[in-house]
Design a protein around this motif. Structure first.
Motif, PDB file in Angstrom:
ATOM      1  N   UNK A  29       0.831  -1.198   0.000  1.00  9.94           N
ATOM      2  CA  UNK A  29       0.000   0.000   0.000  1.00  9.94           C
ATOM      3  C   UNK A  29       0.870   1.255   0.000  1.00  9.94           C
ATOM      4  N   UNK A  30       1.967   1.229   0.735  1.00 14.73           N
ATOM      5  CA  UNK A  30       2.884   2.380   0.758  1.00 14.73           C
ATOM      6  C   UNK A  30       3.473   2.607  -0.622  1.00 14.73           C
ATOM      7  N   UNK A  31       3.870   1.527  -1.283  1.00 15.65           N
ATOM      8  CA  UNK A  31       4.396   1.641  -2.648  1.00 15.65           C
ATOM      9  C   UNK A  31       3.348   2.187  -3.609  1.00 15.65           C
ATOM     10  N   UNK A  32       2.096   1.760  -3.413  1.00 19.64           N
ATOM     11  CA  UNK A  32       1.019   2.179  -4.305  1.00 19.64           C
ATOM     12  C   UNK A  32       0.779   3.689  -4.243  1.00 19.64           C
ATOM     13  N   UNK A  33       0.985   4.288  -3.068  1.00 19.79           N
ATOM     14  CA  UNK A  33       0.787   5.733  -2.958  1.00 19.79           C
ATOM     15  C   UNK A  33       2.084   6.508  -3.164  1.00 19.79           C
ATOM     16  N   UNK A  34       3.174   5.785  -3.376  1.00 23.37           N
ATOM     17  CA  UNK A  34       4.440   6.428  -3.715  1.00 23.37           C
ATOM     18  C   UNK A  34       5.148   7.113  -2.562  1.00 23.37           C
ATOM     19  N   UNK A  35       5.011   6.549  -1.367  1.00 19.81           N
ATOM     20  CA  UNK A  35       5.691   7.125  -0.210  1.00 19.81           C
ATOM     21  C   UNK A  35       6.877   6.258   0.195  1.00 19.81           C
ATOM     22  N   UNK A  36       7.941   6.902   0.648  1.00 16.00           N
ATOM     23  CA  UNK A  36       9.064   6.166   1.219  1.00 16.00           C
ATOM     24  C   UNK A  36       8.703   5.790   2.653  1.00 16.00           C
ATOM     25  N   UNK A  37       9.485   4.906   3.226  1.00 12.73           N
ATOM     26  CA  UNK A  37       9.260   4.525   4.618  1.00 12.73           C
ATOM     27  C   UNK A  37       9.379   5.750   5.522  1.00 12.73           C
ATOM     28  N   UNK A  38      10.393   6.558   5.285  1.00 12.81           N
ATOM     29  CA  UNK A  38      10.601   7.758   6.108  1.00 12.81           C
ATOM     30  C   UNK A  38       9.438   8.746   5.963  1.00 12.81           C
ATOM     31  N   UNK A  39       8.941   8.930   4.741  1.00  8.87           N
ATOM     32  CA  UNK A  39       7.821   9.858   4.521  1.00  8.87           C
ATOM     33  C   UNK A  39       6.561   9.383   5.247  1.00  8.87           C
ATOM     34  N   UNK A  40       6.277   8.088   5.135  1.00  3.32           N
ATOM     35  CA  UNK A  40       5.083   7.552   5.786  1.00  3.32           C
ATOM     36  C   UNK A  40       5.224   7.633   7.306  1.00  3.32           C
ATOM     37  N   UNK A  41       6.394   7.303   7.824  1.00  2.91           N
ATOM     38  CA  UNK A  41       6.617   7.380   9.265  1.00  2.91           C
ATOM     39  C   UNK A  41       6.407   8.810   9.767  1.00  2.91           C
ATOM     40  N   UNK A  42       6.905   9.763   9.012  1.00  6.33           N
ATOM     41  CA  UNK A  42       6.741  11.166   9.395  1.00  6.33           C
ATOM     42  C   UNK A  42       5.258  11.539   9.437  1.00  6.33           C
ATOM     43  N   UNK A  43       4.499  11.106   8.441  1.00  7.26           N
ATOM     44  CA  UNK A  43       3.050  11.407   8.411  1.00  7.26           C
ATOM     45  C   UNK A  43       2.317  10.758   9.577  1.00  7.26           C
ATOM     46  N   UNK A  44       2.795   9.588   9.993  1.00 10.15           N
ATOM     47  CA  UNK A  44       2.162   8.876  11.101  1.00 10.15           C
ATOM     48  C   UNK A  44       2.609   9.400  12.463  1.00 10.15           C
ATOM     49  N   UNK A  45       3.688  10.191  12.476  1.00 10.78           N
ATOM     50  CA  UNK A  45       4.221  10.692  13.733  1.00 10.78           C
ATOM     51  C   UNK A  45       4.962   9.633  14.525  1.00 10.78           C
ATOM     52  N   UNK A  46       5.614   8.706  13.805  1.00 12.84           N
ATOM     53  CA  UNK A  46       6.362   7.630  14.457  1.00 12.84           C
ATOM     54  C   UNK A  46       7.783   7.602  13.914  1.00 12.84           C
TER      55      UNK A  46
END
Length: 131
Positions: A29-46
């Protein structure tokens, strides 16, 4: 009838999303929206390491983070947990998934139409009982 399911069934009629682990579904799902692990973690606040733990199935998100994660990734929490429901749609540069989207939209439209018809039948039944 399975409402909201848009993932492609396997050749044996099974849903391949159910064969993946939670971590694998998060990655897809992360790949499908084109986010890196770091970008997604930042959005999640983790921390990135926390997300990496989820993606490698060393740990799992709490329910509040799972719901937030599903919202950011545009999938259902149920799909993340067990692979049932709306799966992410990977958009290829050549638009190869447009047919998949069309099929999914047709299925959802038919389900919605059936629900509208059922609602109308129930309304008529209630109106008949009240009169």
């Amino acid at each position: 009838m399975a409402f909201g399911s848009i993932s492609q069934p396997g050749t044996d009629g099974s849903d391949p999303s159910t064969d993946y682990t939670l971590g694998e579904r998060i990655c897809k799902a992360r790949d499908a929206v084109g986010l890196s692990t770091a970008q997604l973690a930042r959005r999640l606040g983790i921390k990135t390491s926390t997300l990496q733990g989820w993606e490698s199935d060393r740990s799992e998100p709490r329910s509040n983070k799972l719901v937030l994660l599903a919202g950011i990734l545009n999938v259902s929490p149920t799909w993340l947990l067990v692979g049932r429901g709306a799966a992410p749609i990977h958009e290829d540069e050549d638009g190869a998934n447009l047919e998949t989207v069309r099929i999914a939209l047709d299925r959802i439209h038919n389900q919605a139409q059936a629900l509208v018809e059922e609602i109308e039948r129930l309304r008529q039944r209630i109106d008949g009982d009240v009169s």
